[in-house]
Design an enzyme around this catalytic site. Structure first.
Site, PDB file in Angstrom:
ATOM      1  N   ALA A 232       0.854  -1.183   0.000  1.00  0.00           N
ATOM      2  CA  ALA A 232       0.000   0.000   0.000  1.00  0.00           C
ATOM      3  C   ALA A 232       0.887   1.229   0.000  1.00  0.00           C
ATOM      4  O   ALA A 232       2.022   1.200   0.512  1.00  0.00           O
ATOM      5  CB  ALA A 232      -0.923   0.004   1.214  1.00  0.00           C
ATOM      6  N   SER A 233       0.370   2.309  -0.570  1.00  0.00           N
ATOM      7  CA  SER A 233       1.125   3.554  -0.636  1.00  0.00           C
ATOM      8  C   SER A 233       0.232   4.687  -0.182  1.00  0.00           C
ATOM      9  O   SER A 233      -0.874   4.860  -0.704  1.00  0.00           O
ATOM     10  CB  SER A 233       1.614   3.813  -2.068  1.00  0.00           C
ATOM     11  OG  SER A 233       2.296   5.046  -2.151  1.00  0.00           O
ATOM     12  N   ALA A 234       0.690   5.422   0.822  1.00  0.00           N
ATOM     13  CA  ALA A 234      -0.067   6.551   1.355  1.00  0.00           C
ATOM     14  C   ALA A 234       0.735   7.828   1.157  1.00  0.00           C
ATOM     15  O   ALA A 234       1.824   7.829   0.584  1.00  0.00           O
ATOM     16  CB  ALA A 234      -0.392   6.329   2.827  1.00  0.00           C
ATOM     17  N   SER A 235       0.191   8.918   1.659  1.00  0.00           N
ATOM     18  CA  SER A 235       0.802  10.220   1.410  1.00  0.00           C
ATOM     19  C   SER A 235       2.113  10.406   2.155  1.00  0.00           C
ATOM     20  O   SER A 235       3.024  11.072   1.669  1.00  0.00           O
ATOM     21  CB  SER A 235      -0.176  11.329   1.790  1.00  0.00           C
ATOM     22  OG  SER A 235      -0.605  11.154   3.129  1.00  0.00           O
ATOM     23  N   GLN A 238       4.668   4.221   3.033  1.00  0.00           N
ATOM     24  CA  GLN A 238       4.181   3.071   2.294  1.00  0.00           C
ATOM     25  C   GLN A 238       4.567   1.807   3.029  1.00  0.00           C
ATOM     26  O   GLN A 238       5.469   1.809   3.872  1.00  0.00           O
ATOM     27  CB  GLN A 238       4.700   3.071   0.862  1.00  0.00           C
ATOM     28  CG  GLN A 238       6.191   3.161   0.699  1.00  0.00           C
ATOM     29  CD  GLN A 238       6.575   3.506  -0.736  1.00  0.00           C
ATOM     30  OE1 GLN A 238       6.110   4.483  -1.311  1.00  0.00           O
ATOM     31  NE2 GLN A 238       7.438   2.666  -1.317  1.00  0.00           N
ATOM     32  N   VAL A 239       3.858   0.712   2.711  1.00  0.00           N
ATOM     33  CA  VAL A 239       3.991  -0.548   3.433  1.00  0.00           C
ATOM     34  C   VAL A 239       4.531  -1.610   2.486  1.00  0.00           C
ATOM     35  O   VAL A 239       4.008  -1.777   1.366  1.00  0.00           O
ATOM     36  CB  VAL A 239       2.638  -0.989   4.021  1.00  0.00           C
ATOM     37  CG1 VAL A 239       2.790  -2.289   4.799  1.00  0.00           C
ATOM     38  CG2 VAL A 239       2.062   0.101   4.913  1.00  0.00           C
ATOM     39  N   LYS A 253       6.499  -0.528   7.571  1.00  0.00           N
ATOM     40  CA  LYS A 253       6.035   0.808   7.201  1.00  0.00           C
ATOM     41  C   LYS A 253       7.246   1.728   7.100  1.00  0.00           C
ATOM     42  O   LYS A 253       8.027   1.850   8.045  1.00  0.00           O
ATOM     43  CB  LYS A 253       5.051   1.348   8.235  1.00  0.00           C
ATOM     44  CG  LYS A 253       3.734   0.617   8.275  1.00  0.00           C
ATOM     45  CD  LYS A 253       2.788   1.217   9.307  1.00  0.00           C
ATOM     46  CE  LYS A 253       2.352   2.609   8.924  1.00  0.00           C
ATOM     47  NZ  LYS A 253       1.294   3.125   9.831  1.00  0.00           N
ATOM     48  N   ASP A 395      -9.478   5.565  15.525  1.00  0.00           N
ATOM     49  CA  ASP A 395      -9.749   5.635  14.086  1.00  0.00           C
ATOM     50  C   ASP A 395     -10.196   4.264  13.580  1.00  0.00           C
ATOM     51  O   ASP A 395      -9.550   3.661  12.728  1.00  0.00           O
ATOM     52  CB  ASP A 395      -8.494   6.102  13.344  1.00  0.00           C
ATOM     53  CG  ASP A 395      -8.806   6.617  11.945  1.00  0.00           C
ATOM     54  OD1 ASP A 395      -9.992   6.846  11.649  1.00  0.00           O
ATOM     55  OD2 ASP A 395      -7.868   6.788  11.147  1.00  0.00           O
TER      56      ASP A 395
END
Length: 664
Positions: A232-235, A238-239, A253, A395
């Protein structure tokens, strides 16, 4: 020889400047900056010395007495140069206090950064204007004057598009606001839910360099396998999937190397924009935009430090393990590797499964009764976190919950963890029990302890509306299902002007977002009814007679020494009263700070009186028509008056410094 003379003159000048600056700082009794002190004294004394030299060319010293008078005149002139320097420093401190301006090195370093930040600020403002939100930026703007549903939806859509155009930091701000229905209208929150940050993953070379730097050694010394393609890639990170040397499958991470610098620039821009809006517009002041941005910045900075998520996970795991029934096998937390983790790297055992939002196929293969038990376990874990431990996952949306084929759940991404102290947990428990008992009066009393009510709260109106919400949702008559109770509560708090502290706000947000997760696990699951059944024993154990008794016992244990001495002291008081020996002594200014304040006040008053007397005496001596002559054209009384005026001026400056410092 000329080079040595110039060097010696420079050293003497700098030394004189430092001495004069030290004397000026001492005379002002204030931490004036050394740079401005040295520059001011050198400039003043340079100009004063030049004028004095020009004046001495006119005077002719013909005797020893005249030489002594000339020396006295020079001393007075230098004293007045010092007084002028003090006055200039005082003016500079009033206009630009020390520390307001950056140091020269910081100024040089910040020129390039400031230029980039200004360009980025202008870019963000232009995006807001292009998306039709310029009216909200004008000075004196009161917000949206058109309150129709169509206008609100249009502005909400424009805000979503503007935040998406502005970049990942602003997208995260919108995602945060989408869960804060106590801050923004529902139509805005519903629109911001659709915000997604689409960021391409970092190159493998960049990721490998970052992992090596975080580990302090090549990753091949720690991992037997490290997948180059991210899961997965976030802002901000990424993992990646990996395997340790001992064969354990893990996920890693990795913080994006440039994420922190970019986020810091955007946060500074957000801060500047929030300060400007709150200063210039009415709607920003009513919403408390600067406070919202400040809280968001603190939360995002925590997200940029993976040690926060590491500590949160360990703390929550330990808190649940200490609670009876907290170690539920159906709800698991990730197993972390603290020895391999750090601010930019987080290593944890890989939990098989898929995110709940994408787990329809996995859930379809699980028996409906088992899915109901999964929902009960998730809700029970959340209730224990909220009511008993005080440390909870803040969350719990479907993306942070893994569903596995063995009918178990995994909680991910504990970067956001809420905390509530014992008083907040007690108030929350009392509120939920009041909801269970249809008692709007007790519910309002609990809310007064849990929230921060406004100065003029219409308690009767809030009580009526609260009772209507409880009846409507507790018995399942709400249009959106009983799980919307918490969303309706948040709307009621916002309308009543109640301020929700960080801990309770996170708790209410958790319960509101939990409804979506429970609906995916077991459609039709009644959140409120199940919370009453699951949470009643927890609530009673937290606010019931036994809990109250234990709490009182702990408090009495702390008061035991005082209670032991109380009978003897009461007996002594009664005996003294009976015999007429009882006296009451009140010591004024017993506290050291009070004495220091009075002492300082008296000192400043005496200083002001001496300064005034010196200035009056100086004026009388200067205007005196006759007096001994030191030298032709120079009267002794005039010189002495000038010296006395210097003393009065110096003391007056001290009084002004004290007054300005007290006001600041």
């Amino acid at each position: 020889m000329s080079w040595l003379t110039g060097t010696l003159l420079l050293v003497v000048t700098l030394a004189s400047g430092l001495l004069l600056a030290a004397a000026a700082r001492r005379a002002l009794d204030a931490p004036v900056g050394w740079a401005r002190s040295v520059v001011t004294t050198l400039v003043v004394f340079g100009i004063g010395t030049a004028l004095l030299d020009a004046g001495t060319d006119v005077l002719a010293v013909e005797s020893a007495g005249e030489a002594l008078g000339f020396l006295l005149l020079v001393v007075v002139a230098w004293a007045w140069m010092f007084a002028v320097a003090l006055g200039l420093l005082l003016v500079l401190e009033v206009l630009l206090p020390t520390g307001r301006l950056p140091s020269p090195l910081a100024t040089l370093r910040g020129l390039r950064e400031g230029r980039q930040e200004s360009q980025r600020y202008a870019q963000v403002v232009s995006i807001l204007v292009r998306r039709g939100l310029g009216g909200f930026l004008r000075r004196g703007a009161a917000g949206d004057t058109d309150r129709t549903a169509g206008a609100l939806e249009a502005h909400a859509r424009s805000l979503r598009l503007a935040l998406a155009d502005a970049g990942v930091t602003f997208v995260k701000l919108g995602q945060m606001l989408s869960s804060r229905r106590d801050l923004v209208p529902d139509v805005v929150a519903d629109e911001l839910v659709h915000l997604q940050s689409r960021v391409p993953p970092e190159s493998w070379a960049t990721v490998r360099t970052a992992v090596d730097a975080a580990l302090g050694r090549p990753l091949t010394e720690v991992f037997a396998r490290f997948d180059e393609e991210p899961l997965a890639s976030a802002s901000v990170g990424q993992v990646h999937a990996a395997q340790l040397l001992d064969g354990r499958e893990v996920v890693v991470k990795v913080l994006r190397p440039r994420a922190r610098a970019q986020v810091e620039v955007d946060l500074r821009i957000l801060g500047r924009l929030a300060r400007r809006l709150e200063r210039d517009t009415q709607w920003a002041r009513s919403f408390g935009v600067e406070r919202i941005v400040s809280g968001f910045a603190a939360s995002l900075r925590e997200e940029l430090d993976y040690t926060v998520e590491l500590e949160n996970t360990l703390n929550l795991d330990a808190a649940l393990a200490a609670v009876p029934g907290g170690d539920d096998p159906r709800v698991r937390l990730p197993t972390l590797h603290p020895e391999l983790s750090g601010p930019t790297l987080l290593v944890m055992d890989r939990m098989a499964g898929v995110p709940l939002g994408e787990g329809a196929d996995v859930l379809a293969a699980i028996d409906p009764a088992e899915r109901t038990r999964m929902a009960e376990s998730l809700l029970g874990s959340a209730m224990r976190q909220l009511v008993v431990t005080g440390v909870f996952h803040a969350d719990l949306h479907p993306g942070n919950i893994l569903v596995r084929p063995d009918a178990t759940l995994g909680l991910l991404d504990l970067g956001a963890v809420g905390r509530m102290d014992e008083s907040e947990r007690t108030a929350l428990g009392a509120f939920l029990l009041a909801v269970q008992g249809d008692d709007s009066i007790a519910a309002l009393d609990a809310l007064r302890e849990l929230l921060v009510p406004p100065d003029h709260l219409d308690a009767r109106d809030v009580e009526r509306r609260l009772g209507a919400i409880i009846v409507r949702y507790r018995h399942g008559t709400g249009a959106g299902g009983s799980g919307e109770l918490f969303g309706a509560m948040i709307g009621l708090f916002a309308d009543a002007g109640m301020t929700v502290p960080a801990g309770p706000a996170s708790a209410l947000r958790t319960m509101a977002s939990l409804e979506g997760a429970l609906a995916l696990i077991a459609p039709g699951y009644d959140l409120v009814a199940a919370a009453q059944e699951i949470g009643a024993p927890l609530l009673r154990s937290s606010v019931g007679p036994r809990a109250v008794r234990d709490r009182v016992t702990r408090q009495l244990a702390g008061m035991a020494p005082t209670l032991q001495r109380l009978p003897r002291r009461l007996t002594q008081v009664v005996e003294d009263l009976q015999d007429g020996r009882l006296t009451v002594t009140v010591r004024s200014f017993a506290h050291p700070e009070d004495r220091a304040f009075v002492t300082s006040l008296v000192q400043q008053l005496v200083t002001a009186l001496i300064a005034a007397a010196s200035l009056v005496g100086a004026v009388l001596m200067i205007v005196s028509p006759t007096g001994p002559m030191l030298m032709p054209g120079i009267d002794l009384y005039w010189v002495l008056g000038a010296g006395l005026a210097f003393i009065g001026t110096l003391l007056s400056v001290r009084v002004l410094v004290f007054a300005l410092r007290s006001r600041r």
